[in-house]
Design a protein around this motif. Structure first.
Motif, PDB file in Angstrom:
ATOM      1  N   UNK A   4      62.528  52.876  43.364  1.00  0.00           N
ATOM      2  CA  UNK A   4      61.236  53.219  43.946  1.00  0.00           C
ATOM      3  C   UNK A   4      61.266  52.963  45.445  1.00  0.00           C
ATOM      4  N   UNK A   5      60.390  53.651  46.160  1.00  0.00           N
ATOM      5  CA  UNK A   5      60.299  53.402  47.591  1.00  0.00           C
ATOM      6  C   UNK A   5      59.683  52.036  47.829  1.00  0.00           C
ATOM      7  N   UNK A   6      59.830  51.541  49.019  1.00  0.00           N
ATOM      8  CA  UNK A   6      59.349  50.205  49.366  1.00  0.00           C
ATOM      9  C   UNK A   6      57.827  50.135  49.260  1.00  0.00           C
ATOM     10  N   UNK A   7      57.344  49.010  48.804  1.00  0.00           N
ATOM     11  CA  UNK A   7      55.912  48.744  48.686  1.00  0.00           C
ATOM     12  C   UNK A   7      55.502  47.881  49.870  1.00  0.00           C
ATOM     13  N   UNK A   8      54.495  48.307  50.593  1.00  0.00           N
ATOM     14  CA  UNK A   8      54.010  47.527  51.749  1.00  0.00           C
ATOM     15  C   UNK A   8      52.661  46.918  51.391  1.00  0.00           C
ATOM     16  N   UNK A   9      52.591  45.594  51.466  1.00  0.00           N
ATOM     17  CA  UNK A   9      51.366  44.867  51.120  1.00  0.00           C
ATOM     18  C   UNK A   9      50.876  44.147  52.370  1.00  0.00           C
ATOM     19  N   UNK A  10      49.662  44.431  52.813  1.00  0.00           N
ATOM     20  CA  UNK A  10      49.129  43.738  54.000  1.00  0.00           C
ATOM     21  C   UNK A  10      48.956  42.234  53.732  1.00  0.00           C
ATOM     22  N   UNK A  11      49.415  41.415  54.657  1.00  0.00           N
ATOM     23  CA  UNK A  11      49.286  39.965  54.513  1.00  0.00           C
ATOM     24  C   UNK A  11      47.824  39.542  54.418  1.00  0.00           C
ATOM     25  N   UNK A  13      45.479  41.106  52.970  1.00  0.00           N
ATOM     26  CA  UNK A  13      45.031  41.330  51.596  1.00  0.00           C
ATOM     27  C   UNK A  13      45.491  40.188  50.691  1.00  0.00           C
ATOM     28  N   UNK A  14      46.718  39.725  50.882  1.00  0.00           N
ATOM     29  CA  UNK A  14      47.205  38.592  50.094  1.00  0.00           C
ATOM     30  C   UNK A  14      46.383  37.337  50.380  1.00  0.00           C
ATOM     31  N   UNK A  15      46.070  37.093  51.650  1.00  0.00           N
ATOM     32  CA  UNK A  15      45.244  35.944  52.003  1.00  0.00           C
ATOM     33  C   UNK A  15      43.879  36.036  51.323  1.00  0.00           C
ATOM     34  N   UNK A  16      43.291  37.214  51.318  1.00  0.00           N
ATOM     35  CA  UNK A  16      41.972  37.399  50.716  1.00  0.00           C
ATOM     36  C   UNK A  16      42.036  37.168  49.202  1.00  0.00           C
ATOM     37  N   UNK A  17      43.061  37.696  48.555  1.00  0.00           N
ATOM     38  CA  UNK A  17      43.217  37.530  47.106  1.00  0.00           C
ATOM     39  C   UNK A  17      43.348  36.052  46.750  1.00  0.00           C
ATOM     40  N   UNK A  18      44.186  35.333  47.484  1.00  0.00           N
ATOM     41  CA  UNK A  18      44.375  33.907  47.213  1.00  0.00           C
ATOM     42  C   UNK A  18      43.062  33.143  47.424  1.00  0.00           C
ATOM     43  N   UNK A  19      42.357  33.466  48.500  1.00  0.00           N
ATOM     44  CA  UNK A  19      41.073  32.798  48.765  1.00  0.00           C
ATOM     45  C   UNK A  19      40.073  33.085  47.644  1.00  0.00           C
ATOM     46  N   UNK A  20      40.023  34.326  47.164  1.00  0.00           N
ATOM     47  CA  UNK A  20      39.107  34.674  46.073  1.00  0.00           C
ATOM     48  C   UNK A  20      39.446  33.902  44.801  1.00  0.00           C
ATOM     49  N   UNK A  21      40.725  33.791  44.495  1.00  0.00           N
ATOM     50  CA  UNK A  21      41.153  33.058  43.294  1.00  0.00           C
ATOM     51  C   UNK A  21      40.778  31.588  43.409  1.00  0.00           C
ATOM     52  N   UNK A  22      41.119  30.960  44.534  1.00  0.00           N
ATOM     53  CA  UNK A  22      40.822  29.539  44.704  1.00  0.00           C
ATOM     54  C   UNK A  22      39.316  29.279  44.741  1.00  0.00           C
ATOM     55  N   UNK A  23      38.566  30.154  45.405  1.00  0.00           N
ATOM     56  CA  UNK A  23      37.105  29.996  45.417  1.00  0.00           C
ATOM     57  C   UNK A  23      36.550  30.073  44.001  1.00  0.00           C
ATOM     58  N   UNK A  24      37.046  31.011  43.216  1.00  0.00           N
ATOM     59  CA  UNK A  24      36.604  31.140  41.833  1.00  0.00           C
ATOM     60  C   UNK A  24      36.951  29.924  41.008  1.00  0.00           C
ATOM     61  N   UNK A  25      38.128  29.359  41.213  1.00  0.00           N
ATOM     62  CA  UNK A  25      38.530  28.155  40.485  1.00  0.00           C
ATOM     63  C   UNK A  25      37.614  26.985  40.832  1.00  0.00           C
ATOM     64  N   UNK A  26      37.279  26.837  42.106  1.00  0.00           N
ATOM     65  CA  UNK A  26      36.397  25.747  42.521  1.00  0.00           C
ATOM     66  C   UNK A  26      35.013  25.899  41.910  1.00  0.00           C
ATOM     67  N   UNK A  27      34.490  27.113  41.880  1.00  0.00           N
ATOM     68  CA  UNK A  27      33.158  27.348  41.301  1.00  0.00           C
ATOM     69  C   UNK A  27      33.183  27.101  39.795  1.00  0.00           C
ATOM     70  N   UNK A  28      34.230  27.571  39.136  1.00  0.00           N
ATOM     71  CA  UNK A  28      34.322  27.448  37.677  1.00  0.00           C
ATOM     72  C   UNK A  28      34.528  26.010  37.228  1.00  0.00           C
ATOM     73  N   UNK A  29      35.399  25.283  37.929  1.00  0.00           N
ATOM     74  CA  UNK A  29      35.766  23.929  37.519  1.00  0.00           C
ATOM     75  C   UNK A  29      34.998  22.841  38.255  1.00  0.00           C
ATOM     76  N   UNK A  30      34.372  23.181  39.364  1.00  0.00           N
ATOM     77  CA  UNK A  30      33.675  22.181  40.156  1.00  0.00           C
ATOM     78  C   UNK A  30      34.618  21.188  40.821  1.00  0.00           C
ATOM     79  N   UNK A  31      35.885  21.561  40.915  1.00  0.00           N
ATOM     80  CA  UNK A  31      36.889  20.670  41.517  1.00  0.00           C
ATOM     81  C   UNK A  31      37.545  21.370  42.698  1.00  0.00           C
ATOM     82  N   UNK A  32      37.923  20.584  43.677  1.00  0.00           N
ATOM     83  CA  UNK A  32      38.593  21.161  44.839  1.00  0.00           C
ATOM     84  C   UNK A  32      40.075  20.793  44.871  1.00  0.00           C
ATOM     85  N   UNK A  33      40.601  20.361  43.743  1.00  0.00           N
ATOM     86  CA  UNK A  33      42.012  20.001  43.657  1.00  0.00           C
ATOM     87  C   UNK A  33      42.536  20.302  42.269  1.00  0.00           C
TER      88      UNK A  33
END
Length: 103
Positions: A4-11, A13-33
């Motif tokens: 397949x041709x090369x896949x280009x992923x904007x950095x 977008x990766x930062x935003x995805x990680x932030x969304x996941x971690x924010x969701x984990x904090x809201x769901x678990x009430x923990x910041x660690x």
């Protein structure tokens, strides 16, 4: 296997995805660690991780989450050490977090 041709992923977008996941984990678990209750994991060396399947299966080695975190903590106090290779240490911790979330 199809090449397949090369896949280009904007950095950003990766930062935003990680932030969304971690924010969701904090809201769901009430923990910041996250608690690490395992240390060792199987690892494939980076130099062998992305070979073609026809090359055979690489041998796994042992990695340690505690060592990975210790390495990452040093980056917090020495930002000049934040090179792309540090992502390998971060990847093991992210995989552990994913493992814990399904357990």
């Amino acid at each position: 296997m199809e090449n397949k041709s090369a896949l280009r992923i904007p950095l950003k977008d990766l930062q935003k995805i990680i932030a969304l996941i971690f924010d969701g984990m904090e809201k769901e678990n009430g923990k910041s660690g996250i608690e690490i209750d395992k240390d060792y994991y199987f690892e494939i060396p980076l130099s062998e991780a992305f070979l073609e399947p026809s090359s055979g299966f690489p041998d796994a080695t042992l990695g340690q989450l505690y060592d990975d975190w210790e390495f990452l903590e040093r980056v917090l106090s020495n930002p000049e050490e934040a090179s792309p290779l540090v992502l390998d240490h971060l990847a093991s911790l992210l995989r552990y977090i994913a493992y814990k979330s399904v357990g």
